[in-house]
Design an enzyme around this catalytic site. Structure first.
Site, PDB file in Angstrom:
ATOM      1  N   HIS A 160     -13.427 -30.366 -32.585  1.00 13.59           N
ATOM      2  CA  HIS A 160     -14.290 -31.447 -32.737  1.00 13.59           C
ATOM      3  C   HIS A 160     -15.337 -31.243 -33.569  1.00 13.59           C
ATOM      4  CE1 HIS A 160     -11.701 -34.335 -29.966  1.00 13.59           C
ATOM      5  NE2 HIS A 160     -11.585 -33.112 -29.337  1.00 13.59           N
ATOM      6  N   GLU A 180     -17.234 -33.231 -34.782  1.00 17.30           N
ATOM      7  CA  GLU A 180     -18.040 -34.520 -34.539  1.00 17.30           C
ATOM      8  C   GLU A 180     -18.812 -34.143 -33.290  1.00 17.30           C
ATOM      9  OE1 GLU A 180     -14.797 -34.422 -34.029  1.00 17.30           O
ATOM     10  OE2 GLU A 180     -14.325 -35.599 -32.132  1.00 17.30           O
ATOM     11  N   CYS A 204      -7.969 -32.969 -33.701  1.00 15.10           N
ATOM     12  CA  CYS A 204      -7.174 -32.913 -32.245  1.00 15.10           C
ATOM     13  C   CYS A 204      -6.044 -34.011 -31.878  1.00 15.10           C
ATOM     14  CB  CYS A 204      -8.310 -32.955 -31.128  1.00 15.10           C
ATOM     15  SG  CYS A 204      -8.173 -32.475 -29.587  1.00 15.10           S
TER      16      CYS A 204
HETATM   17  N1  GLN Z   1      -4.479 -33.550 -25.302  1.00 19.52           N
HETATM   18  C1  GLN Z   1      -4.922 -34.737 -26.137  1.00 19.52           C
HETATM   19  C2  GLN Z   1      -3.595 -35.262 -26.753  1.00 19.52           C
HETATM   20  O1  GLN Z   1      -2.515 -34.475 -26.411  1.00 19.52           O
HETATM   21  C3  GLN Z   1      -5.871 -34.352 -27.325  1.00 19.52           C
HETATM   22  C4  GLN Z   1      -7.009 -33.837 -26.911  1.00 19.52           C
HETATM   23  C5  GLN Z   1      -8.158 -34.218 -27.800  1.00 19.52           C
HETATM   24  O2  GLN Z   1      -7.973 -35.178 -29.077  1.00 19.52           O
HETATM   25  N2  GLN Z   1      -9.543 -34.071 -27.444  1.00 19.52           N
HETATM   26  O3  GLN Z   1      -3.325 -36.119 -27.390  1.00 19.52           O
END
Ligand code: GLN
Length: 197
Positions: free
Chosen positions: A169, A171, A79
């Site tokens: 994710h 995890e 992410c």
């Molecule tokens: N929206 C977050 C970002 O732009 C990422 C979201 C996440 O890591 N769950 O960094």
């Protein structure tokens, strides 16, 4: 084998729990001195990429981690971590490690679909659970970037050299197979996410 987990912000504890379940040693990377402790793979967790990028620079950790990635340290990025690896962001002027030739869109699912859970096929593994939280996706990538998974036509997982970047994710779910694949990459120096592995 030891894994370094960037632990300046975000969901690093959840990755630690997964590694504990697998009996894998890890260290938290919280300050510059931690970066010379020696580790065989790196996890960049989810969280807020702008905050993580800023903190890594303020703590003088950014350049060392960039150099480690560029010298082929295996990386699992989830992410926000995926945002840090992207060469380009389509809706943000900031750039971070720029180690995967791809363009990533931050918060790509908009407000209504900000967070959702689904299952989808992952290259070489099969159907896996995927939890998305204000997730990015990959808008485009160079041909040498291997697409590992797509959801609704959007690329959500890629591999480039020894870097694996996921928009979701793992995890937060109980499926360990992505970790097992990553750890094979760390252990053997190579791992092919194909049906035959
Ligand atoms: N929206 C977050 C970002 O732009 C990422 C979201 C996440 O890591 N769950 O960094």
């Amino acid at each position: 084998m030891k894994i370094g987990i960037a632990a300046v912000q975000g969901a690093f504890l959840e990755h630690e729990n997964m590694l504990e379940k697998l009996g894998i040693e890890y260290i938290e990377l919280r300050q510059k001195a931690d970066l010379s402790k020696g580790y065989d793979g790196l996890i960049l967790p989810g969280g807020e990429s702008t905050v993580q990028g800023k903190l890594l620079k303020e703590l003088d950790m950014f350049d060392t981690i960039k150099a480690q990635i560029e010298s082929d340290l295996p990386v699992l990025a989830t992410c926000a971590g995926m945002i840090l690896l992207a060469e380009n962001l389509s809706n943000d002027d900031k750039r971070y490690f720029q180690s995967i030739p791809m363009t990533v869109k931050r918060n790509a699912y908009g407000r209504q679909l900000g967070s959702f859970h689904t299952t989808a096929p992952f290259q070489g593994i099969g159907e896996i659970p995927m939890t998305f939280i204000r997730a990015p996706y990959i808008e485009s990538a160079d041909p040498e970037v291997q697409v590992l998974a797509a959801v609704n036509g959007k690329k959500v997982a890629v591999r480039y050299k020894k870097q694996i970047a996921l928009a979701f994710h793992p995890e937060l779910d109980t499926d360990m197979r992505i970790y097992e694949g990553f750890l094979k990459l760390v252990r053997n120096g190579s791992y092919k996410f194909t049906a035959s592995t």
